[in-house]
Design a protein around this motif. Structure first.
Motif, PDB file in Angstrom:
ATOM      1  N   ARG A  18     -44.351  28.314  60.395  1.00 30.92           N
ATOM      2  CA  ARG A  18     -45.447  27.979  59.470  1.00 30.92           C
ATOM      3  C   ARG A  18     -45.592  29.080  58.421  1.00 30.92           C
ATOM      4  O   ARG A  18     -45.600  30.263  58.749  1.00 30.92           O
ATOM      5  N   ILE A  42     -46.066  32.107  63.058  1.00 34.13           N
ATOM      6  CA  ILE A  42     -46.665  32.309  61.742  1.00 34.13           C
ATOM      7  C   ILE A  42     -46.182  33.631  61.160  1.00 34.13           C
ATOM      8  O   ILE A  42     -45.816  34.552  61.888  1.00 34.13           O
ATOM      9  N   TYR A  71     -55.329  27.056  64.235  1.00 33.14           N
ATOM     10  CA  TYR A  71     -53.954  26.939  63.749  1.00 33.14           C
ATOM     11  C   TYR A  71     -53.339  25.571  64.044  1.00 33.14           C
ATOM     12  O   TYR A  71     -52.188  25.328  63.677  1.00 33.14           O
ATOM     13  N   GLU A  94     -47.439  35.773  65.786  1.00 32.85           N
ATOM     14  CA  GLU A  94     -47.335  36.326  64.433  1.00 32.85           C
ATOM     15  C   GLU A  94     -46.154  37.278  64.392  1.00 32.85           C
ATOM     16  O   GLU A  94     -46.141  38.293  65.079  1.00 32.85           O
TER      17      GLU A  94
END
Length: 937
Positions: A76, A94, A36, A52
């Motif tokens: 992101r 993310i 990542y 996440e």
């Protein structure tokens, strides 16, 4: 700039987040953090922690924890940004898989989108209304709405009129302090105006100050008259008076440095069905740019400029127009597109464009084509420019695409100056192209960051580029790719002290602690663009041309579970780099075995989206082969030489399982197998959809019929229908029956039981055994087809693709889907069934371009045929569905919710894929020929 500085800080932050985020979504393992640390730019930062997030509440929880621990955080989306916006050496947030809601409103005039929606998917939702979102970046098939809005991405057609800034209607956003506000909801805005009155008053005061400063106000207006994503959207202070509108528009293009965009509502724009394109060639850049000025007022939707080097970089590619070969130096092209509501309007547009061009000199008379195939070839030139340079760069170098804009009147001189600068600094491979109507030029070149001298060369070049763009032409240093890290040190050069000070004031107002994506958009370090440069060391010739753009990720069934193709390549590059230094990278290799190798479906779909055609699965299969112990290699070789016996054993095993299923019931059998798998671990998954042993008879067809060679593949000969499937005929029985019904005489190769295309061996890394099996099959098919005189049909698309690739031009093999659609279906009388059916176009069929034919077969046989959205590769991957069922589970996580009411079955063209599909859909899946058989009885 604040960072999570120590392991203790990271552990404390993790403990803080543990109550809000499940442990599985707090990612700390070194391989995933490394993976990542890459986006599509030429920077790398390895995050300390990847989180996440599943919803807005989790976003707010992460922001709160980061505030408490003073930990910077970067948002992101798809990670396709080109300027380093989506990497962090602190906390990387993310999007989970749930941020994909898209709601079309007001007959397509508005669309409400969460940040995880891919841009092209938004347009698919709008297609029925002849509308689309305004932004149209070249990466629209891969990039997500969150990134499109946060970068104010534009593209070839939207210009400055239809980008996110111009078409945003409202937004749900989360500020750095954790406040959520929906600017389209009256109650939410009222509460926000009360709770954040001081913030809104400050924005109001800023706006009034700018409006009163004529010099600054006009400077802002002039800067945004052309494409500009350098710095913040200061035009919000000029264009709006309501501070809430100012805030909404400041978030556009802020690159995650001012807040998190949780949802955006766009005003959509028309998508005209009637289009035409022409490739216009001019003797030099000056004449082409004169044409651009004339076309600015003509009815054109896009005008793309390409210099001579651009044309040369693609002239040898298949399908390129003959007229671009061998052109003189200096020749410049304009690719022009026009659109209209109807054919009469399109003809009128073309006439008007022709009249505009009468005042300039072209090498050939303008010739517009309405044919989608022909104008598709023209646009293929434009889309192939960036990867054309990337594919031929020296190993170890990166490909850089820069993005500037000039006033239209200066475009010719600016292009010549850019070409001169590239040559002066030794970038002889560079090409220049761009969105000419907006004065937006991209220049692409290759750069080695492996030595101090090369970095210094790049630094000198960029300094001179910035001087040229800003001092000579007063242009934009970033037109549409966002400021990011590589232009953050130059914002003041472009904007001046007063405007830059205003930007810093905005940043401190909305992010007082400086925790949101530090180093992006604004940076006081004049050398920041030369730090954290990403190495691209040689790893394997199969993947060395990868530019890490991320276009592949949406195609990959393991993306979001373990690694994507880009992340596999990134990780293997680092392992290879360490190995070259004598470091065994033991921990990374251990993690890569499962995340990189074992859970790669090796389906090859990544290559269909890759700008340079890389199939990451080839690397995976090569690595599988290299790690195979001698005993496993010997076993594979033995099986390849005794294949008939191995298939008989497989049938016996399936027969035994079917017996248990009949006695105990499919559910009980699956439950028992699941319990055993939990205890033993290494046992294969045996589900309710497990096939029975195949038992078949082959119809020969009429003796005087047209002959066709039919090769029943291994899975078809071995795996019959599931025990609970109402259709109990095995695939070879059904296929030969349908061929015979259509009047074909069916010819089967000799020695059928021992024949195989080699796919199963290739997927395990046993390439020699795979090719030996393919060679044996080639000989058998050649004999059966009378040296290619008769058509050869295979009933599994994965095997058809394997043999087509292996055989090349030596022998033509047809997949069952294409033969049934083109040759068999026209000979049959069909009755369409009322019950809806599901259609799955598997990887092999997709790679052969059979999507339309598969769907065409289904629609000819059923009144309703549904292709589920966001279901690509099923992840069963030959036997992975048995050995690593989590991959199949992840790939098909969205299937069950899309099964239509009354659906009787699903259809595909790979027996193993059909097992996993049936498992997750809750209805049987069969070969598409079974549906054709039913409809033609």
């Amino acid at each position: 700039m604040n960072h999570v500085a120590t392991a203790t800080d990271t552990h404390a932050l993790l403990r803080d987040l543990a109550g809000a985020i499940p442990a599985a979504r707090l990612i700390t393992d070194p391989l995933k953090r490394l993976a990542y640390g890459t986006d599509a730019s030429f920077y790398r930062l390895t995050p300390k922690l990847v989180v996440e997030v599943a919803d807005e509440a989790e976003v707010m929880a992460v922001l709160a924890a980061c505030r408490r621990h003073r930990a910077p955080v970067t948002f992101r989306a798809a990670g396709t940004s080109l300027s380093g916006q989506a990497v962090s050496d602190s906390v990387l947030m993310i999007l989970g898989t749930g941020w994909t809601q898209a709601v079309v409103e007001d007959q397509g005039k508005r669309i409400r989108l969460q940040p995880g929606v891919i841009g092209a998917e938004a347009n698919r939702r709008l297609a029925a209304f002849a509308r689309k979102i305004g932004p149209d970046p070249a990466s629209i098939d891969s990039c997500k709405i969150g990134g499109i809005a946060a970068n104010n991405a534009s593209g070839m057609c939207c210009g400055t009129a239809d980008n996110s800034y111009q078409t945003v209607m409202s937004m749900r956003l989360v500020l750095a302090d954790g406040t959520l506000v929906d600017t389209g909801d009256a109650a939410s805005t009222a509460a926000f105006r009360a709770s954040h009155a001081a913030l809104l008053d400050s924005l109001d005061a800023m706006g009034r100050r700018v409006q009163a400063d004529e010099t600054l106000r006009e400077r802002i207006r002039r800067k945004f008259a052309i494409k500009n994503t350098t710095g913040y959207s200061l035009n919000a202070l000029v264009d709006f008076t309501d501070p809430l509108d100012i805030l909404t528009h400041l978030l556009i293009g802020s690159e995650g440095t001012l807040g998190f965009i949780a949802e955006i509502t766009y005003r959509t724009v028309p998508e005209h069905a009637h289009k035409a394109s022409a490739l216009l060639l001019f003797p030099d850049i000056a004449e082409a740019c004169r044409a651009v000025v004339l076309l600015k007022s003509a009815p054109v939707s896009a005008v793309e400029l390409m210099d001579r080097a651009s044309l040369r970089s693609v002239e040898d590619k298949p399908g390129m127009p003959a007229q671009i070969v061998g052109l003189a130096e200096g020749v410049t092209a304009l690719l022009v597109e026009t659109r209209a509501e109807d054919s009469a309007g399109l003809d009128a547009n073309i006439a008007a464009i022709g009249a505009s061009l009468a005042a300039v000199t072209t090498l050939f008379a303008p010739a517009f084509t309405h044919d989608p195939y022909e104008y598709g070839k023209l646009w293929k030139i434009r889309k192939g420019l960036f990867p054309a340079v990337g594919a031929v760069r020296p190993v170890g170098t990166t490909v850089i695409i820069e993005d500037v804009a000039f006033p239209i009147a200066a475009l010719a001189d600016a292009t010549v100056d850019l070409e001169r600068l590239c040559r002066a600094h030794g970038y002889h491979e560079s090409i220049i192209f761009g969105h000419a109507l907006d004065g937006n030029l991209h220049f692409v070149f290759t750069q080695d960051f492996g030595s101090k001298a090369e970095v210094e060369r790049y630094a000198r070049f960029m300094d001179e580029v910035c001087e040229l763009v800003v001092k000579k032409y007063d242009g934009s240093l970033k037109a549409e790719h966002g400021t990011g890290r590589n232009m953050a040190p130059f914002v003041e050069m472009e904007w001046g002290k007063d405007a830059t000070a205003l930007m810093w004031e905005i940043k401190r107002l909305l992010d007082p602690a400086g925790l949101l994506n530090p180093g992006v958009v604004l940076d006081t370090n004049p050398q920041a663009h030369l730090e954290n440069l990403k190495p691209l060391p040689a790893a394997d010739s199969l993947v060395d041309t990868c530019i890490e753009c991320g276009f592949c990720e949406r195609m990959c069934p393991s993306h979001g579970m373990t690694l994507s193709p880009r992340q596999r390549i990134t990780s293997w590059r680092e392992i290879s780099r360490l190995a070259a230094k004598g470091d065994p990278a033991t921990e990374l290799r251990r993690l890569y075995d499962y995340q990189g190798i074992d859970t790669c479906a090796a389906c090859g779909l990544c290559a269909t989206a890759c700008p340079v055609g890389i199939e990451t699965g080839r690397l995976t299969k090569a690595l599988r082969g290299r790690r195979l112990p001698a005993a496993a290699r010997s076993a594979g070789e033995w099986m390849s030489r005794h294949y008939g016996g191995a298939m008989t054993a497989t049938r016996l095993g399936l027969g035994a399982c079917a017996l248990v299923s009949r006695v105990a019931g499919p559910k009980s059998m699956a439950a028992l197998a699941g319990a055993a798998r939990k205890l033993v671990g290494s046992m294969p998954k045996l589900s309710e959809a497990l096939p029975t042993a195949a038992h078949y008879t082959l119809a020969s067809g009429p003796a005087d019929g047209e002959a066709v060679v039919y090769f029943p593949t291994c899975a078809a000969r071995t795996m019959g229908p599931a025990s609970g499937d109402p259709e109990q005929d095995s695939l070879p029985t059904v296929m030969s029956r349908v061929l015979a019904r259509a009047g074909y005489k069916v010819v089967v190769p000799e020695g059928l039981d021992s024949l195989c295309c080699g796919q199963a061996f290739e997927s395990k890394g046993l390439q020699d055994a795979a090719d030996r099996k393919a060679s044996d099959l080639e000989a058998a098919l050649m004999k059966a087809s009378d040296n290619g005189r008769l058509p050869v049909v295979m009933d599994a698309s994965a095997c058809s693709w394997r043999m087509k690739t292996y055989l090349g031009e030596r022998l033509k093999v047809l997949d069952s889907v294409e033969f049934l659609h083109d040759a068999v279906m026209p000979r049959l009388k069909l009755s369409r069934q009322a019950a809806p059916v599901l259609v799955h176009v598997n990887c092999g069929a997709r790679k052969m371009g059979l999507d339309d034919k598969m769907l065409g077969l289904a629609k000819a046989c059923a009144e309703t045929a549904v292709v589920p959205e966001a279901v690509g590769c099923c992840g069963f991957a030959g036997d992975k569905g048995f050995t690593h069922p989590e991959l199949n589970d992840h790939a098909l996580r969205k299937l069950a919710d899309q099964v239509p009411a009354g659906c009787e079955a699903g259809y595909s063209s790979n027996r193993t894929c059909e097992i996993g599909l049936a498992d997750h859909a809750g209805v049987p899946y069969r070969s598409i020929v079974t549906l054709l058989d039913r409809a033609s009885r």
